[in-house]
Design a protein around this motif. Structure first.
Motif, mmCIF file in Angstrom:
data_model
loop_
_atom_site.group_PDB
_atom_site.id
_atom_site.type_symbol
_atom_site.label_atom_id
_atom_site.label_comp_id
_atom_site.label_asym_id
_atom_site.label_seq_id
_atom_site.Cartn_x
_atom_site.Cartn_y
_atom_site.Cartn_z
ATOM 1 N N LEU A 171 6.071 9.783 -3.472
ATOM 2 C CA LEU A 171 7.377 9.497 -2.552
ATOM 3 C C LEU A 171 8.650 9.667 -3.365
ATOM 4 N N MET A 172 8.690 9.524 -4.847
ATOM 5 C CA MET A 172 9.628 9.583 -5.435
ATOM 6 C C MET A 172 10.194 10.711 -5.944
ATOM 7 N N GLN A 173 9.399 11.850 -5.587
ATOM 8 C CA GLN A 173 9.679 12.929 -6.243
ATOM 9 C C GLN A 173 10.852 13.567 -5.792
ATOM 10 N N GLY A 174 11.454 14.459 -6.601
ATOM 11 C CA GLY A 174 12.865 15.226 -6.361
ATOM 12 C C GLY A 174 12.479 16.564 -5.653
ATOM 13 N N ARG A 175 13.335 17.554 -6.258
ATOM 14 C CA ARG A 175 13.073 18.891 -5.622
ATOM 15 C C ARG A 175 13.686 19.715 -6.647
ATOM 16 N N VAL A 176 13.179 20.976 -6.751
ATOM 17 C CA VAL A 176 13.767 21.951 -7.682
ATOM 18 C C VAL A 176 13.941 23.286 -6.974
ATOM 19 N N LEU A 177 14.960 24.073 -7.270
ATOM 20 C CA LEU A 177 15.024 25.494 -6.975
ATOM 21 C C LEU A 177 15.046 26.298 -8.280
ATOM 22 N N GLU A 178 14.239 27.148 -8.414
ATOM 23 C CA GLU A 178 14.360 27.953 -9.656
ATOM 24 C C GLU A 178 15.308 28.879 -9.369
ATOM 25 N N ASP A 179 16.157 29.486 -10.365
ATOM 26 C CA ASP A 179 16.803 30.697 -10.271
ATOM 27 C C ASP A 179 17.901 30.368 -9.226
ATOM 28 N N ASP A 207 22.996 2.457 6.416
ATOM 29 C CA ASP A 207 22.559 3.615 7.090
ATOM 30 C C ASP A 207 20.929 4.028 6.765
ATOM 31 N N LEU A 208 20.500 3.611 5.336
ATOM 32 C CA LEU A 208 19.109 3.603 5.076
ATOM 33 C C LEU A 208 18.549 2.208 5.562
ATOM 34 N N HIS A 209 17.312 2.403 6.241
ATOM 35 C CA HIS A 209 16.557 1.229 6.735
ATOM 36 C C HIS A 209 15.698 0.888 5.922
ATOM 37 N N ALA A 210 14.906 -0.467 6.243
ATOM 38 C CA ALA A 210 13.893 -0.819 5.201
ATOM 39 C C ALA A 210 12.525 -0.102 5.537
ATOM 40 N N GLN A 211 11.674 -0.068 4.717
ATOM 41 C CA GLN A 211 10.215 0.498 4.840
ATOM 42 C C GLN A 211 10.246 2.110 4.615
ATOM 43 N N GLY A 212 9.148 2.490 3.953
ATOM 44 C CA GLY A 212 8.847 3.587 3.830
ATOM 45 C C GLY A 212 9.772 4.759 2.995
ATOM 46 N N ALA A 213 10.061 5.851 3.779
ATOM 47 C CA ALA A 213 10.896 6.916 2.870
ATOM 48 C C ALA A 213 12.337 6.360 2.978
ATOM 49 N N PRO A 218 7.564 -0.754 13.711
ATOM 50 C CA PRO A 218 7.114 0.421 13.160
ATOM 51 C C PRO A 218 6.295 -0.058 11.702
ATOM 52 N N MET A 219 5.405 0.630 11.678
ATOM 53 C CA MET A 219 4.332 0.646 10.316
ATOM 54 C C MET A 219 5.106 0.862 9.101
ATOM 55 N N ALA A 220 4.583 0.532 8.066
ATOM 56 C CA ALA A 220 5.171 0.304 6.795
ATOM 57 C C ALA A 220 5.664 1.713 6.445
ATOM 58 N N PHE A 221 4.830 2.553 6.793
ATOM 59 C CA PHE A 221 5.424 4.043 6.512
ATOM 60 C C PHE A 221 6.527 4.727 7.393
ATOM 61 N N PHE A 222 7.014 3.972 8.254
ATOM 62 C CA PHE A 222 8.108 4.586 9.158
ATOM 63 C C PHE A 222 9.218 3.292 8.734
ATOM 64 N N PRO A 223 10.576 3.904 9.078
ATOM 65 C CA PRO A 223 11.823 2.999 8.856
ATOM 66 C C PRO A 223 11.834 1.968 10.006
ATOM 67 N N PHE A 224 12.420 0.833 9.598
ATOM 68 C CA PHE A 224 12.384 -0.176 10.886
ATOM 69 C C PHE A 224 13.929 0.025 11.295
ATOM 70 N N SER A 225 14.017 0.775 12.308
ATOM 71 C CA SER A 225 15.289 1.688 12.763
ATOM 72 C C SER A 225 16.255 0.788 13.497
ATOM 73 N N GLU A 272 0.838 -1.141 0.096
ATOM 74 C CA GLU A 272 0.020 0.013 0.035
ATOM 75 C C GLU A 272 0.787 1.179 -0.027
ATOM 76 N N VAL A 273 1.747 1.205 0.863
ATOM 77 C CA VAL A 273 2.820 2.372 0.888
ATOM 78 C C VAL A 273 3.420 2.698 -0.392
ATOM 79 N N ALA A 274 3.967 1.699 -0.945
ATOM 80 C CA ALA A 274 4.652 1.604 -2.144
ATOM 81 C C ALA A 274 3.974 2.133 -3.419
#
Ligand code: NAD
Length: 493
Positions: free
Chosen positions: A121-129, A463-469, A447-454, A113-115
């Motif tokens: 979730l996969m969006q990046g970032r932009v800074l104009e100018d 460094d990066l854990h399972a699940q979510g972000a 942790p629920m699926a939308f939190f990391p299993f830390s 469901e989270v995926a």
């Protein structure tokens, strides 16, 4: 299929027999009988699987995220449709009760469901100018072929800590299920096909150490997600990192639960017993030590012993059973040996002793009854050893400071819990305990699926854990684009 024919691997959308003859039995731990066999695949099978995944990756990463999640939505519906059958498969191969297996399948579905939210979730970032006429973008792209290596104790849930995110992010995946509990993943293959994932986007290769090492060494495997015991997690982390791969390895645990004198002892004992003996203690978030502070010791020991002694042990398929077997006879013997060491060498008191348990009608099953070891020495070996069975050690200390010092002194850092009615003590514990998952009046802080299993310290390598972000970050690499379009005076609009 005859029981003597090992399951095939799943490569390029087809079931393919492994080249070699080596195989291992998959055993029902409640009966000791063989359920199936798996091939012990090696470099040859891994090479085929990675080649097929590399091919599939090219088209899959061109598929827009909004399209990639459509099979995931269908997979969610199919997992719901086959929910009971999957839970039964988990119980058969892992031994846990049907209620526990249902909980596990539910957690697997929540990750799907989270995926499904990947376009957000996969969006990046932009800074104009960032400067006059110049824009900067940070975009996320998939890694390529990623490997998922799972332990025995959650045959449905743990592959799903990784698989849905890796796929939604545009990667192709090679799953190496546990050699002890591979049947639920095998069953899920039909659902992946029915859901419409293109052939080659998911491969399943069965085996043990050789298959794992072939994945770690393969130059086209970009990332490795591993869950298992700490010695293996550490070795996998080292080997894969030395090959330049992105790695996340979740390891073992020895989870302490601190009980303060102001806690509701009856409720705390029931919750801690559920944590210690649920899934026969074969959970990386099982409470394995209860550290009572001051006057809490006797009351808690009495209440938790009553909980342990009253637990109904038997086959997980029987709905009235509260605790199933451990995974193998070898595990039972190891657990009983550690209980003996605690009692005979470390002078712990076995107020409930689960050794030598025989379950009528299941005499060949691998059962160990719930065990409570009172006055386990905090400085002894057993207080530091992951038993991975239904054994709760009780340690008595004088102050909260002593309890916290004990919590922070071990090798592992998966979970620590506190039972109290005192807010400031709970707050201090939450801040200062050196574990990645904390429970406050909760026995299994999963942790629920939308939190990391830390997990922290010796319970996690990476460094990066399972699940979510965290999963989305793990399965994507960031690219930064700095863009300027010189103004052409002749093409003004
Ligand atoms: P394990 O380490 O024996 O096996 C894990 C995986 O590694 C399996 O797929 C296995 O086939 C493979 N493997 C085994 N030995 C290997 C070796 N020498 N080299 C390479 N690969 C190898 O773990 P297990 O007994 O299946 O699972 C139980 C362990 O997993 C416990 O320690 C438990 O705490 C831990 N666990 C941790 C978490 C967590 O999130 N931290 C979750 C579940 C289980």
């Amino acid at each position: 299929m005859s029981l003597s024919t090992p399951l095939p691997n799943y490569i390029g959308g087809r079931f393919v027999a492994a080249a070699g003859d080596a195989s291992a039995a998959v055993v029902n731990p409640a009966t000791g009988s063989e359920l199936s066999r798996i091939p012990l695949s090696g470099a040859e099978e891994v090479s085929l699987a990675v080649a097929s995944a590399s091919d599939a990756f090219r088209a899959w990463r061109e598929t827009p995220p909004t399209d990639r999640i459509q099979p995931l939505f269908r997979l969610k519906a199919l997992l719901e449709r086959d929910f009971e059958e999957l839970a039964r498969s988990v119980t058969l191969e892992a031994g846990k009760t049907l209620a526990e297996a249902r909980g596990e399948v539910r957690r697997a579905i929540e990750n799907v469901e989270v995926a499904c939210g990947i376009p957000s979730l996969m969006q990046g970032r932009v800074l104009e100018d960032i400067a006059r006429g110049i824009d900067e973008f940070m975009i996320r792209q998939p890694l390529g072929v990623v490997a998922v290596i799972a332990p025995f104790n959650f045959p449905a849930m743990i592959p799903f800590w990784f698989l849905p995110y890796a796929l939604a992010c545009g990667n192709a995946v090679v799953v190496k299920p546990s050699d002890k509990t591979p049947l639920t993943v095998h069953r899920v293959i039909a659902l992946l096909e029915e859901a419409g994932f293109p052939p080659g986007v998911v491969q399943v290769v069965h085996g043990g150490r050789d298959a794992v090492e072939a994945l770690l060494d393969h130059p086209d495997v970009a990332a490795v997600s591993f869950v298992g015991s700490s010695p293996v997690a550490r070795a996998v982390y080292r080997r894969a990192a030395a090959k330049g791969k992105r790695v996340q390895c979740q390891g073992g645990a020895k989870n302490p639960v601190v009980v303060l004198p102001d806690a509701d002892m009856t409720a705390a004992a029931a919750t801690v017993a559920e944590s210690a003996f649920g899934c026969a203690g074969q959970r990386c978030l099982a409470a394995s030590l209860a550290v009572t502070v001051g006057g809490a010791g006797d009351a808690f020991a009495e209440a938790v012993a009553a909980e342990a002694a009253g637990r109904v042990v038997g086959s997980g398929l029987d709905e009235s059973v509260e605790m199933g077997p451990v995974i193998r006879d070898e595990s039972r013997r190891r657990i009983e040996g550690l209980i003996a060491q605690a009692v005979e060498i470390e002078d712990a008191r076995p107020v409930v002793d689960g050794r030598g348990l025989s379950v009528a009608g299941h005499e060949d099953g691998y059962f160990v009854g719930p065990t409570v070891l009172d006055r386990l020495p905090a400085e002894g070996e057993i207080a530091r050893t992951e038993i991975f069975g239904p054994v709760l050690g009780l340690i008595r200390v004088e102050t909260v400071e002593h309890a916290l010092a004990f919590v922070n002194s071990g090798e592992y850092g998966n979970m620590a819990c506190i039972f109290t009615n005192d807010g400031p003590s709970a707050r201090r514990f939450r801040r200062d305990a050196l574990t990645g998952n904390i429970g406050v009046n909760v026995g299994v802080a999963a942790p629920m699926a939308f939190f990391p299993f830390s997990g922290w310290r010796g319970s996690f390598f990476g460094d990066l854990h399972a699940q979510g972000a965290h999963a989305v970050e793990f399965y994507t690499q960031t690219k930064v684009v700095v863009e300027r379009w010189p103004r052409d005076a002749s093409r003004r609009f």
